[in-house]
Design an enzyme around this catalytic site. Structure first.
Site, PDB file in Angstrom:
ATOM      1  N   HIS A  35       2.290   1.860  -1.900  1.00  0.00           N
ATOM      2  CA  HIS A  35       2.961   2.881  -2.720  1.00  0.00           C
ATOM      3  C   HIS A  35       3.537   2.252  -3.996  1.00  0.00           C
ATOM      4  CE1 HIS A  35       4.693   7.157  -2.202  1.00  0.00           C
ATOM      5  NE2 HIS A  35       4.559   6.879  -3.488  1.00  0.00           N
ATOM      6  N   GLU A  79       4.383   6.422   6.200  1.00  0.00           N
ATOM      7  CA  GLU A  79       4.860   5.268   5.438  1.00  0.00           C
ATOM      8  C   GLU A  79       6.226   4.834   5.945  1.00  0.00           C
ATOM      9  OE1 GLU A  79       4.748   6.014   1.241  1.00  0.00           O
ATOM     10  OE2 GLU A  79       2.588   6.392   1.202  1.00  0.00           O
TER      11      GLU A  79
END
Length: 531
Positions: free
Chosen positions: A281, A263
């Site tokens: 997220h 990420e």
């Protein structure tokens, strides 16, 4: 001089104002967390650092932070903080473990609905003027089986929502007791059975060595045809390439992912596949959750910097400033005792008994108990801390009891931990000598004197000649240096144990060689935080 705090991520203005109202100087620089060089240049000016997920608190940053006393993470995950490095420098790391549980659980349910009815793809198609009604055939959720991998704080909220939707919920969680499962209305099962029965699977566990790649090609092969998988927990729990292959083959009918192996996720094997819903997220991204965790972390950091009060610390229990010097070594002892049992226990824990003998009975046993419980469940629940551990134990239906008694033996004071599972009962006791270092003094009712090291090996065997030679020879052949070797037995020819303090971690190959000797009944590697 007033303490000074840097807010390097986007926290609410209300949280920033809390610092000011409490008398803490605060610099609100919400974009500096993304600029590693700038952050390292200015961090030496601050006593506290308030962050979310964008700021990476690395060892290099901590080494540059000469004045830093506390890092406050608005949220539960502290993957972006080097905890050992912070501990070594005496920097307390706080989080807000319960501020976004409902929000994350709701996001998992939202993804479950989106995948079941192909809502994002249907929306895009309809807004493009296609009206492809027959293309987006969904499935009902009612009556389906939801498999929860992890049934702690967030998982239990998902379970209650799913039961309200008339789903049947099965759960895999080594720390979930039968009583707690019955209270929640879920069926406790082993992981293999969950894979075979679940129509939908959702993950709610931290990323640890035990949970990494918990869903891979082999696991997927054991699942039902057309299963749908939701992950709002942590990237790395699911092998994305394996899942992508299963979606392309039709084995898996859909997936909803809020977290990814890397990420920010600018690319993933899952992107572009049919009926895969991806979000960036967003599990904790609601106004309510963002506000709650921001306010909480500001209050916690202010209390510590102004009063010395420690709340929701990852690397330190809640201890008053007055009692800290005397209590600190026994807190470390309590953690070690819990970590020992936590690492050698595989089945669900039913009862925990803690005995405080002698001088320990007059200490802050609440902090000591919290330290025991944190050590005990940390092998399975990585994000636990001294404050959240008792709550997590209670949620799992584990029965906790404490006892205090006057000095009963040769030691001025010691702590004994007994843990009961459905399979067996384990006990371990320890004390601190004048040097402040924790030591094991009894395991399984067998007395010994063992120094605690970062890497250890625990073995059991029948009391017989040659055990020391076997262990010494196999470890020597593998190039493993033994720093300390402690032995104990209950009687001549009876049960015996050994604790070996080694310089480096011992791999499975070495342990297999040890276990090839019939005299050795078990061998378990142990890791302890002795910083």
């Amino acid at each position: 001089m007033a303490p000074r705090v840097l807010v390097s991520d986007k926290l609410s203005e209300t949280a920033v104002q809390i610092f000011r109202d409490r008398g803490v100087e605060v610099d609100f620089l919400p974009d500096v967390g993304k600029d590693k060089e700038k952050l390292q240049e200015i961090i030496g000016q601050y006593d506290g650092l308030a962050i979310r997920s964008a700021t990476k608190v690395t060892q290099k940053l901590i080494e540059a932070a000469d004045k830093l006393k506390v890092v406050g993470r608005a949220g539960i995950g502290v993957d972006n903080v080097d905890i050992p490095a912070a501990s070594r420098r005496g920097v307390i790391v706080m989080n807000t473990p319960f501020g976004n549980s409902i929000t994350t659980a709701e996001h998992a349910i939202a993804l479950l609905f989106a995948v079941a009815r192909q809502i994002p793809a249907a929306d895009a198609s309809t807004q493009a003027g296609k009206w492809e009604k027959s293309k987006f055939m969904g499935v009902e959720i009612t009556g389906k089986t939801l498999g929860l991998i992890g049934c702690g704080n967030i998982g239990s909220v998902v379970a209650s929502r799913a039961i309200g939707l008339k789903m049947h919920v099965v759960a895999f969680d080594p720390f979930l007791s039968a009583e707690r499962a019955e209270e929640l209305g879920v069926e406790k099962v082993e992981l293999e059975e969950l894979f075979k029965r679940a129509d939908f699977i959702t993950l709610h566990v931290p990323l640890t060595d035990k949970t990494r790649a918990i869903i891979d090609a082999e696991a997927i092969a054991s699942m039902k045809e057309g299963v749908r998988i939701i992950n709002c927990a942590r990237g790395g729990l699911v092998v994305e390439a394996d899942l992508a292959a299963a979606i392309r083959s039709g084995k898996v009918a859909g997936a909803g992912f809020d977290v990814f192996e890397v990420e920010p996720a600018v690319e993933s094997p899952l992107f572009g596949l049919p009926n895969v819903v991806c979000t960036p997220h967003l599990g904790a991204s609601t106004n309510e959750a963002q506000e709650n965790v921001a306010l909480q972390v500001a209050e916690q950091m202010s209390d510590y910097l102004l009063k010395g009060a420690v709340t929701n610390a990852i690397n330190m229990p809640s201890i008053s400033a007055e009692e800290a010097p005397r209590l600190k070594p026994f807190v470390k002892l309590a953690e070690v005792l819990g970590a020992f049992v936590g690492q050698v226990t595989e089945s669900a824990i039913k009862e925990v008994e803690i005995l405080y003998d002698g001088s320990t009975a007059n200490m802050n046993t609440k902090a000591l108990t919290s330290a025991v419980l944190a050590g005990l469940i940390r092998p399975q629940v990585a994000d636990v801390n001294m404050v959240s551990a008792p709550i997590m134990v209670k949620e799992r239906g584990i029965i906790l009891s404490e006892a205090r008694r006057d000095k009963s033996g040769v030691f001025d004071g010691y702590i004994k931990l007994t843990v009961k599972t459905a399979a067996n009962t384990r006990s371990v006791a320890g004390t601190c000598f004048s040097d402040g270092k924790p030591r094991f003094i009894q395991i399984k009712g067998i007395n010994l004197d063992a120094e605690v090291g970062a890497n250890m090996v625990y073995t059991t065997n029948a009391d017989a000649p040659g055990i020391i030679g076997i262990l010494g020879t196999e470890f020597a052949n593998a190039g493993v240096n033994i720093a300390n070797f402690s032995l104990g037995r209950n009687r001549p020819g009876g049960d015996a144990i050994a604790l070996l303090y080694v310089d480096d971690p011992v791999g499975e190959k070495v342990l297999d060689l040890v276990l090839a000797h019939k005299e050795i009944l078990s061998a378990k590697p142990l890791v302890f935080d002795v910083a």
